[in-house]
Scaffold this active site. Sequence first.
Site, mmCIF file in Angstrom:
data_model
loop_
_atom_site.group_PDB
_atom_site.id
_atom_site.type_symbol
_atom_site.label_atom_id
_atom_site.label_comp_id
_atom_site.label_asym_id
_atom_site.label_seq_id
_atom_site.Cartn_x
_atom_site.Cartn_y
_atom_site.Cartn_z
ATOM 1 N N SER A 188 0.846 -1.192 0.000
ATOM 2 C CA SER A 188 0.000 0.000 0.000
ATOM 3 C C SER A 188 0.883 1.244 0.000
ATOM 4 O O SER A 188 1.692 1.412 -0.904
ATOM 5 C CB SER A 188 -0.966 -0.040 1.191
ATOM 6 O OG SER A 188 -2.009 0.901 1.033
ATOM 7 N N GLU A 299 -8.825 -5.249 -4.494
ATOM 8 C CA GLU A 299 -8.289 -4.306 -3.507
ATOM 9 C C GLU A 299 -9.373 -3.456 -2.843
ATOM 10 O O GLU A 299 -9.464 -3.359 -1.617
ATOM 11 C CB GLU A 299 -7.287 -3.363 -4.185
ATOM 12 C CG GLU A 299 -6.077 -4.021 -4.791
ATOM 13 C CD GLU A 299 -4.932 -4.209 -3.813
ATOM 14 O OE1 GLU A 299 -5.099 -3.902 -2.621
ATOM 15 O OE2 GLU A 299 -3.866 -4.682 -4.262
ATOM 16 N N HIS A 398 -7.878 -5.539 -0.198
ATOM 17 C CA HIS A 398 -6.644 -4.850 0.158
ATOM 18 C C HIS A 398 -6.118 -5.350 1.505
ATOM 19 O O HIS A 398 -6.885 -5.512 2.463
ATOM 20 C CB HIS A 398 -6.951 -3.353 0.242
ATOM 21 C CG HIS A 398 -5.770 -2.469 0.400
ATOM 22 N ND1 HIS A 398 -4.824 -2.310 -0.590
ATOM 23 C CD2 HIS A 398 -5.377 -1.656 1.417
ATOM 24 C CE1 HIS A 398 -3.910 -1.444 -0.197
ATOM 25 N NE2 HIS A 398 -4.212 -1.037 1.026
#
Length: 486
Positions: A188, A299, A398
């Site tokens: 991320s 995600e 995610h």
Amino acid sequence: MTIVETSFGRLRGRSAAGVHTFRGIPFARPPVGDLRWQAPTPAEPWAGVRDALDFGPCAIQSKLPGAVGELIGIATHETSEDCLYLNVWTPAPDDAERPVMVWIHGGGNTVGAGSQPRVNGEHLARIGDVVVVTVNYRLGALGFLHAAELGSSGNEALLDQAAALRWVRAEIEAFGGDPGNVTVFGQSAGGFDIAQLMAMPAAEGCFDRAVPMSGSLIPPVSAEDAERTAAALAAEFGGFDKMREAAAGQILECQSRIPGARWGPTLDGTVIAEDAAEVLARGQFTRDMPLMIGHTRDESTLFTTFGRPAVERPRLLEAARDAFGDNAEVAVATYEQDRAESSLRNAPGDVLAAISTDRMFRIPAARTAECHLKHSRNVWMYRFDHESPADPALQSCHSLDIPFVWGTYGIEAMQRFCGKGEAIASLSRSVMSRYLAFARDGNPNTSGAPQWPTYEATHRATMLFTDNGSEVADAPLDASRRLWME
């Protein structure tokens, strides 16, 4: 207990189950007082033996409540402006010269820490015979404030990361690591930051391999936008001259009130002087550097699931118009057909999440890979497809891949999201083996596992990590990818 000699002084760590752990090692002076908003400077040496038994403070940050915060991972203990510490896990502090893996945590550059339980390095260290390092860096306005009035570039947090990597180059041999074989990996915001480090002069020569996960090349914050954000923050305190003396907690409170603020890498003209995509495409600092890059399949479902109303088609079309303009309806139809052919969920909410996933994660990863391909064939692409049992809408969301990379899927905080049983353990072993092979040799292929071809712009070979093992797909979901590229 284990004692290690560094150039700063001796450190005392813990030893258990074949792994030696050193926590809370300072890699720079505390960025407080006159050093607030300044580039990091080397840590001060100490006399005697310093205990490295407990994690150092996490960077100042807000709490992220609920399931999103639980999966993303937040500060796990004390927070402080004095936060520039790293942690080391090693099989032995000897002369074995093991591969080194350095983790840059995610959290939107506003939350997170290198001490989260889901990034416990003991499993990778023990299974892979590698040395693992996790790093803290400054967050939010304390790490990304671009203000000439304060002498801050807006990239102090990236300089923190580079300083930690330089510390690894200089000191890791004492922990049994090879300073000439350093892989930086992060997810991320950590992945987005790594993409900038790959193109940043201040990070030149700091690492040998890179694994940006669910984060890659996106445009930096412009100097103009960053200056407006800094001015708005200064106004909260009555001017820039009041900010250096302000309490860190007060800065944290005020930064959340700045509309449109984005805390991240800034095109300041010095630390970051040009778009990272151009530097990466030239191979200025990364020519032939092995790159493993990828994302989870779904995600954005993490941000569209919990506490959000069901998505109806009008909202989907509105979002598609924002991305594709007058081609919105064609784009939605393309996504629906693409997903149907891959037997993926196809409700409006699923398509909306897919568009968001591509915009923020998949397409930037593909563009990053293509930049690197201009000077290197050492590129591997992956997609993590395991679906979370916590909520059917989450799918492969995610951050779900992190516990599988680290072998921490079994801890209580992660079981809800990851699931239990031998299939889960097997998937983690498969993922870990690829990361460890990449760290050892700069190539994720392992004996007894499916061959993982390099990524190139025609076949786009992508390793899919699924519940049924791992398999390679050529150009998965390619019709929707072409919407963005064309």
